[in-house]
Design an enzyme around this catalytic site. Structure first.
Site, PDB file in Angstrom:
ATOM      1  N   LYS A   1       0.525  10.269  -5.169  1.00 60.16           N
ATOM      2  CA  LYS A   1       0.618   9.167  -6.135  1.00 60.16           C
ATOM      3  C   LYS A   1       0.111   7.864  -5.527  1.00 60.16           C
ATOM      4  O   LYS A   1      -0.742   7.189  -6.101  1.00 60.16           O
ATOM      5  CB  LYS A   1       2.061   9.006  -6.616  1.00 60.16           C
ATOM      6  CG  LYS A   1       2.241   7.937  -7.680  1.00 60.16           C
ATOM      7  CD  LYS A   1       3.688   7.862  -8.158  1.00 60.16           C
ATOM      8  CE  LYS A   1       4.073   9.108  -8.933  1.00 60.16           C
ATOM      9  NZ  LYS A   1       5.425   8.980  -9.532  1.00 60.16           N
TER      10      LYS A   1
ATOM     11  N   THR B   1       0.801  -1.220   0.000  1.00 63.35           N
ATOM     12  CA  THR B   1       0.000   0.000   0.000  1.00 63.35           C
ATOM     13  C   THR B   1       0.833   1.269   0.000  1.00 63.35           C
ATOM     14  O   THR B   1       0.298   2.356  -0.204  1.00 63.35           O
ATOM     15  CB  THR B   1      -0.921   0.007   1.221  1.00 63.35           C
ATOM     16  OG1 THR B   1      -0.126  -0.245   2.390  1.00 63.35           O
ATOM     17  CG2 THR B   1      -1.977  -1.070   1.118  1.00 63.35           C
TER      18      THR B   1
ATOM     19  N   GLU C   1      -9.709   1.369   2.284  1.00 63.89           N
ATOM     20  CA  GLU C   1     -10.947   0.628   2.095  1.00 63.89           C
ATOM     21  C   GLU C   1     -12.114   1.447   1.562  1.00 63.89           C
ATOM     22  O   GLU C   1     -13.053   0.885   0.994  1.00 63.89           O
ATOM     23  CB  GLU C   1     -11.333  -0.050   3.419  1.00 63.89           C
ATOM     24  CG  GLU C   1     -10.385  -1.191   3.759  1.00 63.89           C
ATOM     25  CD  GLU C   1     -10.446  -1.631   5.200  1.00 63.89           C
ATOM     26  OE1 GLU C   1     -11.088  -2.660   5.462  1.00 63.89           O
ATOM     27  OE2 GLU C   1      -9.851  -0.973   6.058  1.00 63.89           O
TER      28      GLU C   1
END
Length: 739
Positions: A634, A470, A706
């Site tokens: 980004k 992540t 999420e």
């Protein structure tokens, strides 16, 4: 600019593309042996006998560990359920009962993986079969409330749903279903376990593909009855987890048991089919919605009743009602959750558990209500917009949902939508536009970080957190560089070892919100300590000043009112004679008692549907989000885009099909378990609303891992209805449901 917010490249990118990044199964350990997990082929009963005579003819076989010969664990820890919901009820070969198909029932260890696999295939297993509950309709005849819905109440009530329902001019009563879904990260679960004894007790070193270093350390220590200080968990890289690696599952302690019995290190990697059973999944849900409103669209009543399956050995609920409780104004509301026990593996966290499946039902129901009212779906949501959390009666810490609606509608061109179903076409394709609201709670736990400055002027920060792909390495490096006053290139952030300072699970979108404040605090503490050393050192240009006069830039400390008096931090350390080190802790206060904390977003979707074939395509998605301060533009946009892609998978592809006779997943592989590929994904436009939230944490950052999946399923289903006039209430939305 390379500090907080800058869209810098991933600091771990080169390690990953060059192969220097070692994932769990790739670590080299001297004397390593190889294990294969053997799982049941019946859904209910017990193992009567495992005949290993043929297996023992395989060269290199070292161990066949079964319920008959497995090492005995302390009675109070042998089921592994030690830290719910992270600690799960495990099957550790302490009994011969079988509760679901694909349950671990043996471990085979050999000198090579090929020999272990061949020996495992030669085992002859005899069962005593029992009746199994494999039909959801049968299971739901006997329901029970779960122990809890994560940290929330199982059921909630405000006002009187019956009164609100009777007072409503327009009513909707509909049921929505979502299927069983399985996590399929690129890296399957893997464990390497090695024991040693240096005179102060047995010590376990375990390489584990995990989302929770400290959880692995503590739970395995408890299972084996040893001190957590004697367990070292290691995981510098996790190849995806999506919730499945947030818990400790049976394979990890089983590998450690085999290593203990053999006296040699053991590696066990689950194969793809093993991912469909013993490591959790999203359960199927049946969600009944009752919405009642006045003729102008004001909600009076909202009822949301969820039924989901759980296993025979443990309660787990998909908390679908938690979004309904806080999303829209509704003076009369009731939410309930009930469980139906089945002979399937225990469900678990799966990206946005409850929010992803719950927003499908809620946002589909809102769309249906809008059509009943003859109202624009966006206008209905704005009509019931909440300025505070109606479920908790607390103000929002921040809420930019109105701006998300406005920006999303403008970028999508929502004003050009023709409201009538089947009224928009492009060539020979029906065109549908749908929208939905996205949300996810802002969670935070305590975190710790150590920091040190080396004589060469570089800084090292450490915390026992995880990077699931992540961007944790990158974001924490940016936060650290900003806090200490160095360039990103001068800072190294390390994670993935349980001996590092405390960090929570990487689940619930908590990592940045929890660990980054600790990293920031460590950077500030290190800077302050360096200043203290310099101010007391007669050889320093800063000698004699006070700490409140000190500033920092480009690796130098200087006097704010006399900038010419400055000194490089590296010089301070060099004169000090050794690295300067600190450890800092950051934890939430009572903010959640004062504010309701959520990220919000709006999703707009266009679909095209082939009128003759029912083929559905998604040409474009616009997602606009208010997520506090973005740590890296980004990686942040990438996270949200990935969530939208999974939302498309949730809506149109993902479904685990269970054989009603055996209880085994018949599509338990990547060939037949469908997920979106490049050909399925077209235009995705992600936008972020500038949002200042001083309450969620010192950095003002909300989790983004999420929220991207939430709302997408409903937006697609709503767009399909607009295109075809066919309302699909059962995910996934596949072409056969449109023919």
């Amino acid at each position: 600019m390379n500090g907080i917010g800058a869209p810098i490249n991933r600091t771990d990118a080169w390690a990953k593309v060059s192969g220097a990044a070692h994932y769990t199964a790739e670590h080299q350990v001297e004397g390593l042996t190889h294990a294969v997990l053997v799982t049941s082929t019946i859904p209910s009963g017990r193992v009567v006998r495992i005949d290993d005579r043929a297996a023992r003819e395989v060269p290199g076989l070292l161990l066949v560990m079964t319920p008959q010969n497995a090492m005995r664990l302390p009675k109070e820890t042998r089921d592994g359920k030690l830290q719910p919901p992270i600690g799960r009820r495990l099957t550790l070969l302490q009994e011969d009962d079988v509760y679901y198909n694909n349950q671990p029932i043996a471990v085979v260890v050999a000198d090579t993986y090929e020999h272990a696999r061949e020996a495992a295939a030669r085992l002859h297993i005899e069962y005593e079969k029992k009746d199994a509950v494999l039909d959801f309709e049968q299971a739901r005849q006997k329901l029970h409330p779960p122990e809890k819905v994560l940290a929330e109440e199982t059921d909630t009530r405000r006002g009187d749903l019956a009164d609100g329902w009777l007072a409503s001019s327009v009513r909707l009563d509909a049921t929505y279903t979502t299927p069983i879904e399985h996590h399929n990260p690129l890296e399957t679960h893997a464990t390497i376990a090695e024991w040693s004894n240096s005179g102060d007790g047995d010590k376990l070193t375990i390489h584990e593909s995990t989302q929770y270093m400290k959880g692995v350390q503590r739970i395995l220590a408890a299972i084996f009855g040893i001190s957590p200080d004697n367990v070292t968990a290691i995981c510098p890289y996790t190849g995806g987890g999506f919730g499945s690696k947030g818990s400790v599952w049976s394979h990890a302690p089983l590998t450690a048991m085999a290593a203990k019995m053999l006296g040699r290190p053991v590696k066990l990697s689950l194969d793809r089919n093993n991912m469909f059973g013993p490591v959790g999944q999203r359960p199927n849900t049946e969600q009944r919605f009752r919405l009642g409103a006045t003729e102008d669209g004001s909600l009076l009543a909202s009822g949301h009743d969820t039924i989901a399956y759980t296993s025979m050995i443990e309660d787990w609920i998909e908390p679908c009602g938690i979004v309904t409780r806080m999303m829209y104004e509704s003076p009369h509301q009731q939410t309930t959750h009930r469980l139906a026990c089945m002979n399937l593996g225990t469900p678990t966290f799966m990206r946005a558990p409850g929010e992803a499946s719950g927003t499908f039902a809620l946002e589909s129901a809102m769309d249906e209500l809008a059509y009943e009212l003859g109202m624009d779906p966006l206008a209905l949501r704005l009509k019931n917009y909440t300025e505070k959390d109606p479920g908790k009666d607390l103000p929002w810490s921040s809420k930019s949902l109105r701006q998300c609606y406005e920006i999303g509608a403008e970028r999508f061109g929502w004003k050009d939508r023709k409201p009538q179903p089947r009224s928009m076409k492009r060539g020979d394709k029906l065109v549908g536009w749908g929208m939905a609201t996205a949300t996810y709670p802002t969670n935070r736990s305590a975190g710790e970080c150590s920091a040190s400055l080396q004589p060469d002027g570089t800084a090292l920060f450490r915390s026992a957190t995880q990077d699931l792909g992540t961007g944790t390495y990158t974001v924490m490096t940016q936060v650290a560089a900003d806090a200490i006053g160095l360039r990103v290139e001068q800072v190294r952030f390390e994670l993935g070892n349980s001996r590092m300072p405390e960090a929570p699970v990487s689940g619930g979108s908590t990592t940045v919100a929890s660990v980054a404040p600790a990293v920031q605090a460590a950077g500030h503490a290190l800077r302050l300590k360096l200043a203290g050393i310099a101010l007391a050192d007669q050889a320093s240009p800063l000698f004699g000043a006070t700490a409140d006069r000190i500033g920092v830039e480009n690796g130098e400390l200087y006097l704010l009112d006399e900038p010419s008096r400055r000194e490089a931090m590296a010089a301070i350390v060099a004169r000090h004679g050794e690295p300067v080190e600190v450890t800092a802790k950051a934890e939430p206060g009572d903010e959640k008692k004062k504010y309701s904390m959520h990220a919000f977003g709006a999703v707009f979707v266009e679909v095209t549907v082939d009128e003759a074939l029912g083929e559905i395509r998604v040409p474009r998605v616009v997602g606009v989000y208010g997520v506090g301060k973005l740590m890296n533009e980004k990686t942040g946009y990438s996270q949200l885009m990935g969530g939208i892609v999974w939302g498309i998978g949730l809506a149109m592809f993902e479904e685990t099909l269970i054989d009603g006779r055996s209880g085994r997943a018949v599509n338990g592989n990547l060939a037949e378990y469908h997920v979106p590929t490049n050909a399925d994904i077209q235009g995705i436009d992600v936008q972020i609303v500038d949002e200042d939230d001083p309450h969620v944490n010192p950095l003002g950052a909300k989790g983004i891992g999420e929220i991207g999946i939430t709302g997408v399923g409903a937006a697609i289903a709503n767009a399909v209805f607009h295109a075809t006039g066919r309302r699909v209430r059962d995910l996934p939305v596949t072409l056969d449901k449109l023919l």
